[in-house]
Every structure is written in structure tokens, then in C-alpha cells.
Design a protein around this motif. Structure first.
Motif, PDB file in Angstrom:
ATOM      1  N   ARG A 104      25.756 -91.973 -40.889  1.00 37.67           N
ATOM      2  CA  ARG A 104      24.856 -92.950 -41.505  1.00 37.67           C
ATOM      3  C   ARG A 104      25.634 -94.125 -42.090  1.00 37.67           C
ATOM      4  O   ARG A 104      25.196 -95.287 -42.019  1.00 37.67           O
ATOM      5  N   ARG A 136       8.786 -87.217 -39.405  1.00 39.33           N
ATOM      6  CA  ARG A 136       8.122 -88.485 -39.090  1.00 39.33           C
ATOM      7  C   ARG A 136       6.988 -88.809 -40.064  1.00 39.33           C
ATOM      8  O   ARG A 136       6.748 -89.977 -40.384  1.00 39.33           O
ATOM      9  N   SER A 154      16.163 -89.411 -45.131  1.00 37.60           N
ATOM     10  CA  SER A 154      15.445 -90.644 -44.822  1.00 37.60           C
ATOM     11  C   SER A 154      15.959 -91.256 -43.521  1.00 37.60           C
ATOM     12  O   SER A 154      15.195 -91.775 -42.704  1.00 37.60           O
ATOM     13  N   TRP A 155      17.278 -91.197 -43.318  1.00 36.78           N
ATOM     14  CA  TRP A 155      17.893 -91.694 -42.075  1.00 36.78           C
ATOM     15  C   TRP A 155      17.395 -90.882 -40.884  1.00 36.78           C
ATOM     16  O   TRP A 155      17.058 -91.442 -39.831  1.00 36.78           O
ATOM     17  N   ARG A 157      14.585 -89.329 -40.725  1.00 33.98           N
ATOM     18  CA  ARG A 157      13.172 -89.655 -40.534  1.00 33.98           C
ATOM     19  C   ARG A 157      13.019 -90.820 -39.563  1.00 33.98           C
ATOM     20  O   ARG A 157      12.087 -90.856 -38.738  1.00 33.98           O
ATOM     21  N   ASP A 158      13.912 -91.781 -39.629  1.00 33.31           N
ATOM     22  CA  ASP A 158      13.836 -92.978 -38.782  1.00 33.31           C
ATOM     23  C   ASP A 158      14.671 -92.850 -37.508  1.00 33.31           C
ATOM     24  O   ASP A 158      14.681 -93.774 -36.688  1.00 33.31           O
ATOM     25  N   TYR A 159      15.343 -91.719 -37.347  1.00 33.40           N
ATOM     26  CA  TYR A 159      16.230 -91.528 -36.188  1.00 33.40           C
ATOM     27  C   TYR A 159      15.410 -91.509 -34.898  1.00 33.40           C
ATOM     28  O   TYR A 159      14.367 -90.856 -34.818  1.00 33.40           O
ATOM     29  N   GLN A 160      15.905 -92.217 -33.902  1.00 32.36           N
ATOM     30  CA  GLN A 160      15.249 -92.251 -32.597  1.00 32.36           C
ATOM     31  C   GLN A 160      16.238 -91.743 -31.549  1.00 32.36           C
ATOM     32  O   GLN A 160      17.217 -92.419 -31.228  1.00 32.36           O
ATOM     33  N   GLU A 189      12.586 -83.376 -33.519  1.00 32.36           N
ATOM     34  CA  GLU A 189      12.843 -84.799 -33.281  1.00 32.36           C
ATOM     35  C   GLU A 189      13.908 -85.031 -32.210  1.00 32.36           C
ATOM     36  O   GLU A 189      14.249 -86.187 -31.936  1.00 32.36           O
TER      37      GLU A 189
END
Length: 228
Positions: A104, A136, A154-155, A157-160, A189
Motif C-alpha cells: 500500500r 466491497r 480500506s485499501w 476494499r478498493d482493490y481491483q 475479491e
């Protein structure tokens, strides 16, 4: 600030390879345990050309927030400044959280992460994420800059998955591991091919089995889009 305990095992043949692998054990364990428990040997038996660094993750330094700076100074800065093309991190339990935190903090610098039964947060926080319906759907609210665990969640959560700007994450965990619920949240995820689970608990035998399965699956290979 004292130096952390680091074991460096150069790539076989004596020449620095393009691949650097940082290996982090869990709380209460040390770099030498990764050697004695067979993790380095499993890497070498497969002929993987990688410079390996194994570093302690002292629990007290993790708690007081000094570990990240030590890992940066003693391990990551020299590796990332060396011109190597590829850097991976493998972390077990608390070492998994440390690897995620490092990725991160270094966007675009870490190619991939291998997380074995990672500690992803306190039971209360994991229960909160689960109750929200998963990473998510979870709304973390304000994230204090000094709350490393909340920053990492939080990182994530936004990981793609598949985003070339983000590290490729491979996850392994035992089905009877006490942190299995957290791993299951992360597994949702990730692509199925990047998740391995085996029967086992939160112990060295299970982690080594996972590591060997992942290595046999050529986990450290460059992604097709990254291959030169």
C-alpha cells in the motif's frame, strides 16, 4: 533505531536476479524459522532464480508502529533502489499484514503478494466487515493515518484484481485456521485461480503445504501482461 534481523539468500549462481522476494514470518516467529521450516528450501528445490530476504516481524515493533520504517530502511529501500525488475513479498499471519501495508505504501513498486493465513484485522473489525456484506459493501468511515490495519482493510476494499497498477495477490489458508473468516472475505475479491485452501490450522505444516502448492503453480511467474 536499531537494525532488524534479516537473512539474505542470494539467487543461486551468485548473480543478482531480476526477481527479489521478501519473506515475512508471523508474530513470535523469526527469519531463521523460514529456513528451518523449509520455506527457503522449497523455493530453491524448484530452481526459482530469486534473491530472497527473510526478515523478523517483532510484535512489539509492529504495535508501536516502528516496524514499517525499519522494513523500509533495511530491506525495501535497498531492493527497490537496486534496479531489479520485479519485487514480490510473501507474508505469513502478521507478516501478511506487513506485506500488504508495504504494498500500500509503495504503489506500483511491488509486483505481487503471497499471503498465507494473513492477519487482516481484529476479530471485531473482521466481524464488522462481514456484517456489512463483505469488503466491497463495508464503509470504513474516516481512516486515521496511524491506524495501519484500517488503512490496509480500506485499501483492500478498493482493490481491483487485474489492475496492472496494483500487486497481484495470491492467498492461501487452512480451512480450520482461526483467521479463515478473514481470508474468506479477501478470497471473494480475488480470482479463484489465485486462492488456495487446504485442510489445516494456523501452523507451520499448513503454511508450508500452501507455499509448496503455490510454488508448484508457478505463483511467482510474471503476469502475461508484465512479461517482457
Amino acid at each position: 533505531m536499531s537494525h532488524m534481523n534479516v537473512i539474505h539468500d542470494p539467487s543461486p549462481g551468485g548473480s543478482a536476479g531480476d526477481l527479489a522476494l521478501v519473506m515475512l514470518p508471523g508474530a513470535g516467529d523469526c527469519a531463521q524459522d523460514l529456513v528451518e521450516q523449509g520455506f527457503l528450501g522449497a523455493l530453491r528445490r524448484r530452481g526459482i532464480a530469486a534473491d530472497a530476504w527473510m526478515a523478523d516481524v517483532p510484535f512489539d515493533r509492529y504495535l508501536d508502529g516502528s516496524f514499517a520504517a525499519q522494513l523500509e530502511r533495511d530491506v525495501l529501500a535497498p531492493i527497490l533502489g537496486s534496479g531489479r525488475a520485479r519485487t514480490w513479498m510473501m507474508g505469513i499471519s502478521l507478516g501478511g499484514m506487513a506485506a500488504l501495508s508495504a504494498a500500500r505504501r509503495h504503489p506500483g513498486a511491488i509486483e505481487g503478494l503471497v499471503l498465507l493465513a494473513p492477519f487482516l484485522g481484529t476479530r471485531g473489525r473482521i466481524a464488522e466487515v462481514s456484517a456489512a456484506g463483505g469488503l466491497r459493501k463495508w464503509l470504513p468511515g474516516a481512516v486515521p493515518p496511524d491506524d495501519d490495519e484500517l488503512q490496509v482493510l480500506s485499501w483492500l476494499r478498493d482493490y481491483q484484481a487485474g489492475d496492472p497498477a496494483l500487486p497481484r495477490i495470491h492467498l492461501g489458508y487452512g480451512t480450520d485456521d482461526r483467521y479463515a473468516p478473514a481470508s474468506a472475505l479477501l478470497a471473494r475479491e480475488l480470482p479463484r485461480a489465485q486462492v488456495v485452501s487446504v485442510e489445516g490450522e494456523h501452523d507451520w505444516a499448513t503454511w508450508l503445504k500452501l507455499w509448496e502448492v503455490l510454488l508448484d503453480g508457478n505463483v511467482l511467474r510474471p503476469h502475461p501482461a508484465e512479461a517482457k
